[in-house]
Design a protein around this motif. Structure first.
Motif, PDB file in Angstrom:
ATOM      1  N   THR A  48      81.451  25.699  32.961  1.00 36.43           N
ATOM      2  CA  THR A  48      82.339  25.872  31.540  1.00 36.43           C
ATOM      3  C   THR A  48      82.388  24.400  30.894  1.00 36.43           C
ATOM      4  O   THR A  48      83.120  24.616  29.932  1.00 36.43           O
ATOM      5  CB  THR A  48      83.623  26.587  31.576  1.00 36.43           C
ATOM      6  OG1 THR A  48      84.411  25.916  32.703  1.00 36.43           O
ATOM      7  CG2 THR A  48      83.509  27.937  32.277  1.00 36.43           C
ATOM      8  N   TYR A  51      81.418  23.758  27.370  1.00 34.15           N
ATOM      9  CA  TYR A  51      82.212  24.732  26.487  1.00 34.15           C
ATOM     10  C   TYR A  51      83.374  24.132  26.442  1.00 34.15           C
ATOM     11  O   TYR A  51      84.042  23.985  25.115  1.00 34.15           O
ATOM     12  CB  TYR A  51      82.373  26.063  27.207  1.00 34.15           C
ATOM     13  CG  TYR A  51      83.044  27.113  26.357  1.00 34.15           C
ATOM     14  CD1 TYR A  51      82.543  27.258  25.009  1.00 34.15           C
ATOM     15  CD2 TYR A  51      84.394  27.690  26.835  1.00 34.15           C
ATOM     16  CE1 TYR A  51      83.587  28.219  24.242  1.00 34.15           C
ATOM     17  CE2 TYR A  51      84.948  28.693  25.930  1.00 34.15           C
ATOM     18  CZ  TYR A  51      84.541  28.788  24.702  1.00 34.15           C
ATOM     19  OH  TYR A  51      85.134  29.879  23.943  1.00 34.15           O
ATOM     20  N   ARG A  54      83.118  21.088  23.847  1.00 33.15           N
ATOM     21  CA  ARG A  54      83.109  21.739  22.511  1.00 33.15           C
ATOM     22  C   ARG A  54      84.477  22.099  22.038  1.00 33.15           C
ATOM     23  O   ARG A  54      84.909  21.717  20.921  1.00 33.15           O
ATOM     24  CB  ARG A  54      82.197  23.005  22.432  1.00 33.15           C
ATOM     25  CG  ARG A  54      80.581  22.555  22.920  1.00 33.15           C
ATOM     26  CD  ARG A  54      79.717  23.604  21.933  1.00 33.15           C
ATOM     27  NE  ARG A  54      79.975  24.913  22.477  1.00 33.15           N
ATOM     28  CZ  ARG A  54      79.750  25.757  23.443  1.00 33.15           C
ATOM     29  NH1 ARG A  54      79.021  25.084  24.340  1.00 33.15           N
ATOM     30  NH2 ARG A  54      79.925  26.843  23.456  1.00 33.15           N
ATOM     31  N   HIS A  55      85.435  22.722  22.785  1.00 29.98           N
ATOM     32  CA  HIS A  55      86.734  22.726  22.535  1.00 29.98           C
ATOM     33  C   HIS A  55      87.469  21.863  22.103  1.00 29.98           C
ATOM     34  O   HIS A  55      88.480  22.020  21.300  1.00 29.98           O
ATOM     35  CB  HIS A  55      87.541  23.796  23.550  1.00 29.98           C
ATOM     36  CG  HIS A  55      87.438  25.458  23.204  1.00 29.98           C
ATOM     37  ND1 HIS A  55      88.257  25.933  22.193  1.00 29.98           N
ATOM     38  CD2 HIS A  55      86.881  26.103  23.763  1.00 29.98           C
ATOM     39  CE1 HIS A  55      88.051  27.148  22.122  1.00 29.98           C
ATOM     40  NE2 HIS A  55      87.214  27.374  23.103  1.00 29.98           N
ATOM     41  N   ARG A 254      83.073  30.852  19.931  1.00 25.42           N
ATOM     42  CA  ARG A 254      84.017  31.304  21.179  1.00 25.42           C
ATOM     43  C   ARG A 254      83.471  32.134  22.317  1.00 25.42           C
ATOM     44  O   ARG A 254      82.878  33.008  21.612  1.00 25.42           O
ATOM     45  CB  ARG A 254      85.432  31.469  20.598  1.00 25.42           C
ATOM     46  CG  ARG A 254      86.131  30.463  19.906  1.00 25.42           C
ATOM     47  CD  ARG A 254      87.718  30.803  19.738  1.00 25.42           C
ATOM     48  NE  ARG A 254      88.396  29.635  19.029  1.00 25.42           N
ATOM     49  CZ  ARG A 254      89.593  29.373  19.288  1.00 25.42           C
ATOM     50  NH1 ARG A 254      90.221  30.104  20.317  1.00 25.42           N
ATOM     51  NH2 ARG A 254      90.210  28.507  18.921  1.00 25.42           N
ATOM     52  N   GLU A 255      83.698  31.868  23.353  1.00 21.43           N
ATOM     53  CA  GLU A 255      83.296  32.776  24.176  1.00 21.43           C
ATOM     54  C   GLU A 255      84.703  33.725  24.910  1.00 21.43           C
ATOM     55  O   GLU A 255      85.336  32.758  25.748  1.00 21.43           O
ATOM     56  CB  GLU A 255      82.550  32.477  25.764  1.00 21.43           C
ATOM     57  CG  GLU A 255      81.349  31.517  25.035  1.00 21.43           C
ATOM     58  CD  GLU A 255      80.667  30.480  26.010  1.00 21.43           C
ATOM     59  OE1 GLU A 255      81.134  30.598  27.104  1.00 21.43           O
ATOM     60  OE2 GLU A 255      79.783  29.764  25.654  1.00 21.43           O
ATOM     61  N   THR A 258      86.444  32.923  28.737  1.00 21.41           N
ATOM     62  CA  THR A 258      86.052  31.705  29.513  1.00 21.41           C
ATOM     63  C   THR A 258      87.070  30.703  29.371  1.00 21.41           C
ATOM     64  O   THR A 258      87.660  30.340  28.579  1.00 21.41           O
ATOM     65  CB  THR A 258      84.644  31.082  28.598  1.00 21.41           C
ATOM     66  OG1 THR A 258      83.696  32.074  28.726  1.00 21.41           O
ATOM     67  CG2 THR A 258      84.298  29.796  29.344  1.00 21.41           C
TER      68      THR A 258
END
Length: 270
Positions: A48, A51, A54-55, A254-255, A258
């Motif tokens: 992750t 991810y 990106r957040h 968004r996931e 996660t």
């Protein structure tokens, strides 16, 4: 033109640099094999990681939207800017208020090489870049003081930066020096890798970064809170990155479910 020292520093490609590893996480091209190698090691252990990177960008965008559009902040000092990735902070701020002034600060020569991409702001606003190290807050304030008006509120952003600065290198003192120079109505924006989400994985990440010559300093929620001593935390306080005002999201992929083990917070100087 960007503000620089008389001699631009040399890009060191022999060891990874946090800004370039971050660029690799985000799918950028401004990194080197050593940066990619560390990035791949991290993602092999923690899938992750990309991810989460990106957040961090999304949090910066949401915080800037709130500060510029809702709270009327018109001056921004972004320390640890990183390699340009659209939309950059000035795009968000100057979309809400074209007259906004934004000063970017970073110590990576590759960011300097791409500084022109950070300087395409609105005619009404000011967008500048300073080559400086976050560990020299007095120097940053001196240089930024020639661009920003420190008699008016300034939002200081330290996004995914402080977890590369250990306590014994003055992480808390850096923040205090910056905050002490700000007038009432200013804001502090932070994100920080958590040490108390999955301690074993976090320990492995610290060891991987150390093997690459990079210091990584995860912190607990309580340790994150200390950065905001004397300030008024905005709602919802210190939370996981995805939970900080998700209603301000624009184009976030968004996931659900996660995990993103980084803390986020924004506070006001009263």
């Amino acid at each position: 033109m960007p503000e620089t020292s008389p001699t631009s520093p040399r890009i060191d490609t022999s060891k990874p640099h946090p800004a370039r590893v971050y660029d690799w996480f985000l799918g950028g091209k401004d990194n080197y094999p050593v940066d990619e190698a560390l990035g791949r090691q991290i993602t092999a252990m923690e899938p992750t990681a990309k991810y989460g990177a990106r957040h961090n960008r999304w949090f910066m965008q949401r915080a800037t939207r709130m500060l510029a559009a809702r709270l009327g902040v018109r001056q921004f000092l972004d320390i640890g800017t990183g390699i340009p990735t659209e939309p950059n902070l000035h795009r968000i701020a100057q979309t809400a208020a074209p007259e906004s002034s934004v000063v970017y600060v970073d110590n990576d020569p590759i960011v300097l090489a791409h500084a022109e991409a950070l300087l395409r702001g609105t005619p009404e606003g000011v967008t500048r870049y300073l080559q400086a190290d976050a560990r020299e807050p007095a120097k940053i304030l001196e240089l930024a003081g020639g661009i920003l008006d420190f008699d008016r509120p300034v939002a200081v952003s330290l996004i995914a930066l402080l977890h590369f600065i250990p306590d014994d290198q003055g992480a808390y003192d850096i923040v205090r020096t910056l905050v002490d120079a700000l007038p009432t109505g200013s804001h502090l924006v932070l994100s920080q890798l958590a040490s108390d989400y999955d301690p074993e994985r976090t320990r492995q990440a610290v060891e991987m970064y150390a093997a690459g010559g990079v210091t990584l300093v995860p912190r607990s929620r309580a340790e994150m809170t200390k950065f905001f001593d004397g300030l008024e935390l905005l709602d919802p306080g210190i939370v996981w990155l995805p939970d900080w005002h998700p209603e301000l999201a624009v184009d976030e992929d968004r996931e659900d479910g996660t995990p993103v083990p980084l803390y986020a917070g924004v506070a006001r100087k009263a």
